[in-house]
Design a protein around this motif. Sequence first.
Motif, PDB file in Angstrom:
ATOM      1  N   PRO A 182       0.827  -1.214   0.000  1.00 40.55           N
ATOM      2  CA  PRO A 182       0.000   0.000   0.000  1.00 40.55           C
ATOM      3  C   PRO A 182       0.856   1.257   0.000  1.00 40.55           C
ATOM      4  N   GLU A 202     -10.058   2.706  -1.663  1.00 43.09           N
ATOM      5  CA  GLU A 202      -8.729   2.195  -2.014  1.00 43.09           C
ATOM      6  C   GLU A 202      -7.624   3.164  -1.615  1.00 43.09           C
ATOM      7  N   TYR A 203      -7.996   4.414  -1.270  1.00 40.77           N
ATOM      8  CA  TYR A 203      -7.007   5.399  -0.825  1.00 40.77           C
ATOM      9  C   TYR A 203      -6.985   5.545   0.694  1.00 40.77           C
ATOM     10  N   ARG A 253     -14.934  -3.490  -7.235  1.00 42.48           N
ATOM     11  CA  ARG A 253     -13.474  -3.486  -7.151  1.00 42.48           C
ATOM     12  C   ARG A 253     -12.938  -4.658  -6.347  1.00 42.48           C
ATOM     13  N   ASP A 256      -9.917  -6.266  -8.108  1.00 41.96           N
ATOM     14  CA  ASP A 256      -8.719  -5.432  -7.989  1.00 41.96           C
ATOM     15  C   ASP A 256      -8.114  -5.554  -6.593  1.00 41.96           C
ATOM     16  N   THR A 257      -8.983  -5.553  -5.598  1.00 42.70           N
ATOM     17  CA  THR A 257      -8.513  -5.669  -4.219  1.00 42.70           C
ATOM     18  C   THR A 257      -7.830  -7.004  -3.984  1.00 42.70           C
TER      19      THR A 257
END
Length: 451
Positions: A182, A202-203, A253, A256-257
Motif C-alpha cells: 500500500p 482504495e485510498y 473493485r 482489484d482488491t
Amino acid sequence: MALPASQQPFPASQQFDPQQFHAAQHAPYQNLASDWNRRQFLRVAGIGAGGWLTMLAHQLARADEAQKVSRHQPATAIILLWMQGGPSQLETFDPHPGTEIGGPTKSIPTATKGVKIAQGLEQTAEILDRMSLIRTVTSKEGDHERGTYTVKTGYRPLPAVVHPSLGAIVCHELPAPQTEIPRHISILPGQWPGRGGFLGDEYDAFKTFDPINPVPDVQSAVDENRQKQRLSDLEMLEKSFARGRERQAAETRNRDTMLAAKKMMGSKQLAAFDISKEPRELLAAYGNTEFGRSCLVARKLVQTGVRAVEVTLDGWDTHANNFEGVSNQLKILDPALATLIRDLEQHNLLDTTLVVWAGEFGRTPNINPFKGRDHWPHAFTVVTAGGGLKRGLVLGETDPGGGRKVPKSYSIADLHATFLSTLGINPKKELYSPFGQPVKLAEGTPLPELL
C-alpha cells in the motif's frame, strides 16, 4: 503545443531549457520569469539592443549570483507524525518560561540562532536548523474528531462530502506503479486515520501496528498447496459472479482488491516493515519504543516507494497533569523525531520527503485547577522538515499573555496548499465528489515564506 517559428518570442537557439520549463510546471506558484535563467534573458535582450541594458544587465547578473535559486526536484513522499490528543505548544515548540502561562516549563537553545524550544527536546534542538516552526496555526475546530478531520484534510467537516486526507491526495496524484505494498500507510493508527474520502476506499490508509510484531493479514494461514487451491476456487467464484453483470462486478473493485492483496503477500517490499535485522544501535537511537520503531519503518517505507506514512503518538490530551504527561511524551518523541530527520538525511531522502509534526489543535495558555490545559485551536504549532521547504524558520509569534490575537496567523488550508505545492501537486486542481461537486485539492494559498 509548440508555437510556430514565426510566433516564437525568441530565436530557437535562445529558448529556455525544457527541464526548467518542466520544473516550472511542477511549481505553478513560482514566478516563471524569475525562474528563467537571467543570463539567457540578457543574451536575448542584448541582440540588436546596442547595450542599452548594460546597467540592468550587471544588476541582474549580480542578483543571479546572490540568490542561487534552488531548483530542487519536487518531494515525492510525506511522513505525518500525528500527535493524537492535541499537543501543548507551550511544553513543546513554543514555550514561554517565566510567564504566568508558561508554568514550570523551561526552554533550551537550539541549532537555529535565537530560537528556543521546551526542555525535554534536547536531541530535536540539535537539529532544529533542519526544521521550521509555524507557531500561529489557527483552526475553527476545537473538538478532537472535527479537529483531526480539519488538520488531515485541510477542510472543515461538511455533511455532503467526505474530503480525502493529505496522504490520500498524494497517493492519488503521484502514482507509484512499482510499489507492490500500500502507498498510504498508518502505523499505530489512532481513532481517525487518514481516509480516501470521495477518492474511494482504495485510498484509505493501510493500518498496521508496532513493528516488533509481523504485519497483520499478509501471511497465509494454510500451507502453500491449500492456499493455491483456495485462490483457484475464489477465481472461479469471481468469474461466475461477473458473468452477465460485468459493470456491477467492476464497481465492487473486489477483483482489484484481491489481486493487490495477492501481489502484496508475495512482495519482497514487505521487508520494509521488518526491523528484526536493523542494528541495535539504530533502534536505540530511535528510542526503541513502539513510536520510535514505527518512525524507523516510516523511513524504510518511503525508501521503498510508499508515498504517505502516518505515525501516531497518542496521549497528548492533557486536561489533567499536563506537565508530567507531556514530559513523559517528550521522552518518546525526542529521540524518534531527531533520529528520523538524521536517518532520512543520511539516506539522501530528506529533500524528497516532507515531514510534518502536528496534532488536531494545541492547549490553552491558562492552566486549569487539575494542572492541565484544555483545547486551544487559536494559535498552535505545526513543525515541518525536508521536502524542499525552507529550513530554520519560525513563523508567527504567540502572545506571552495568553491572548488569542497574534500579529499573523496561518490557516490549515494554506498549509495544505503549501505541502501539496512542494510535492509538485497543484493545490487548485479540482476533483469531483460523488455528487458532481467540484472540490479543490486545497482551498488555501501556498505560503511563500516556506516555499
